[in-house]
Design an enzyme around this catalytic site. Structure first.
Site, PDB file in Angstrom:
ATOM      1  CG  ASP A 129      -0.312   0.014   2.530  1.00 30.61           C
ATOM      2  OD1 ASP A 129       0.460   0.959   2.774  1.00 30.61           O
ATOM      3  OD2 ASP A 129      -0.547  -0.895   3.347  1.00 30.61           O
ATOM      4  CG  LEU A 130       0.343   6.229  -0.498  1.00 37.25           C
ATOM      5  CD1 LEU A 130       0.806   6.439  -1.927  1.00 37.25           C
ATOM      6  CD2 LEU A 130      -0.757   7.241  -0.134  1.00 37.25           C
TER       7      LEU A 130
END
Length: 241
Positions: free
Chosen positions: A104-105
């Site tokens: 994820d980011l």
């Protein structure tokens, strides 16, 4: 140099040796115009080996990359919100590759990219149970959380396979843990920690299957996998039996 056909196919990154054996048995492989059989050997510098009518070439045409993903990048090829993507980081590799799974980011570390659909399926399909190891820095009551994290947990109504959790150092109220899972639910480790009452400050993937993050790779940089690493990726030994 002559090698068994299944090893040649695997070395070129088309499939694992077991899958290559199935292809040979089903008649999908020919050598110099003749249907191949299990046990046949060939030399790609001398022989014409075809898989489904397409020539097998030394080194193959497949691309395999190891990226040390930094935080702040999404693991997609494009993003409708205009965020930075991992495709930006590997744009100079000379091939159209995609990520094998996601980080994820706000997560970082090992991200594999390829243009080989079969390897992607193998690493992502739950039946293969490919382990993924993460280092996680957390705050909260780790002693209380450890038995929760390593015990039966449920996400999205589905029971998770038990995780392997090992506590590391604690400094300034921040504890480090190693968490090993083989499923790949969205933000799984972060959500597991939240259920156990922990706040994740940093999350870094350091291993996928038998491949470890290259410590010499700076965040945001990548390199091609070696031939041996490609074989590890397919779950095969590097010696010919």
């Amino acid at each position: 140099m002559e090698e068994r056909l299944q090893k040649l196919i695997s070395s070129c990154g088309l499939a694992s040796r077991r899958t290559a054996e199935e292809w040979i048995s089903s008649g999908r492989v020919t050598v110099n115009g003749e249907k191949a059989h299990l046990g046949d050997r060939a030399d790609l510098d001398r022989d014409q080996v075809l898989v489904d009518g397409k020539r097998l070439r030394p080194g193959g045409a497949r691309t395999y990359l190891m990226l040390n993903k930094p935080r702040g990048y999404v693991s997609t090829l494009s993003d409708e919100q205009g965020r930075k993507t991992v495709a930006d980081l590997v744009s100079g590799c000379g091939a159209r590759v995609w990520p094998i799974g996601r980080l994820d980011l706000d997560s970082e570390g090992l991200l594999l990219l390829t243009d080989n659909g079969e390897i992607t399926h193998r690493l992502l399909h739950p039946s293969h149970e490919v382990e993924k190891e993460y280092l996680v820095w957390v705050t909260g009551n780790v002693e209380k959380a450890l038995p929760i994290l390593s015990g039966p947990m449920v996400l999205d109504g589905e029971k998770l396979a038990p995780a392997q959790v090992r506590r590391g150092r604690t400094s300034g109220g921040v504890s480090q843990m190693s968490v090993v899972i083989h499923q790949g639910k969205n933000r799984q480790v972060r959500r597991m920690c939240a259920q156990a009452g922990l706040n994740v400050l940093r999350l870094k993937r350091i291993r996928e299957g038998a491949l470890h993050l290259d410590r010499t790779l700076a965040p945001g940089t990548w390199r091609r996998l070696t031939e041996q690493e490609v074989l590890l990726l397919t779950g095969e030994e590097t010696t010919d039996n």
